[in-house]
Design an enzyme around this catalytic site. Sequence first.
Site, PDB file in Angstrom:
ATOM      1  N   HIS A 281       0.779  -1.375  -0.009  1.00 37.50           N
ATOM      2  CA  HIS A 281      -0.004   0.043   0.081  1.00 37.50           C
ATOM      3  C   HIS A 281       0.863   1.342  -0.094  1.00 37.50           C
ATOM      4  CE1 HIS A 281      -4.131  -1.653   1.300  1.00 37.50           C
ATOM      5  NE2 HIS A 281      -3.749  -2.056   0.238  1.00 37.50           N
ATOM      6  N   GLU A 282       2.211   1.393   0.897  1.00 36.43           N
ATOM      7  CA  GLU A 282       2.787   2.380   0.724  1.00 36.43           C
ATOM      8  C   GLU A 282       3.481   2.565  -1.012  1.00 36.43           C
ATOM      9  OE1 GLU A 282       3.536   4.608   3.029  1.00 36.43           O
ATOM     10  OE2 GLU A 282       1.958   3.586   4.228  1.00 36.43           O
TER      11      GLU A 282
END
Length: 249
Positions: A230-231
């Site tokens: 997700h980062e």
Amino acid sequence: MTTTAVDLCEVEPGVLQVTMQDRRSKNSFSAELVDGLINAFSEIQAHRTGKVVVLTGFGNYFSSGGTQDGLLAIHEGRSRFTDLNLYSLALECEVPVIAAMQGHGIGGGFVLGLYADFVILGRESLYTANFMRYGFTPGMGATMILPRKLGLGLGQEMLLNGGNYRGAELAVRGVPFRVLPRGEVLPQALQLARELAQKPAVSLKALKAHLVRPLREALPQAIEQELAMHEMTFHRAEVKQRVSDLFGA
């Protein structure tokens, strides 16, 4: 326990039914639905006579997953999907959970049902792990639970492609769940619940804990890896545009 979004009741001795009924949001992960589910499963843990839980939705909807505001909050870095542990409520429940997914299961809403011990799908309903359609990688432990519950090939296809699948199509693809006409899903789930409720509670809890131990042990690592992805994927401008476009559609 009854709220506008979630109803919890003992429909028969030992059989608890959790009904998601947030009609305004079509059972997406609104604050009301999330709070209602967390509170309902907290009450179930303290329930003295409950032996089995049936989790279901209303009408054509089981759960529609993340809201537009919720997805944008993750995109902007104001929250993460782990802030509220909604996804593993069924997995962590001490007694068996039956997901009577009579209606559409979309994104996180589909994943939510897959954590149950038994899953029953509706032939007419749509099921999708549509995370990649929004341009970000899956969360909620989806990368672990879909391949394990659906099989490696179908699970990876649903995760990578993000497409829509009718229950009838999933039945042809060999999912290891009952797939029934929508109107038969909840009655079948309640019949199964009656059969389970005839067993001793201590034995049900012990066997469930044994059977789900591999999933419980694998989940933290999957969550850690999903957060790392997700980062890399969630904070890009393209994601915000896709979320706006798809919710607008």
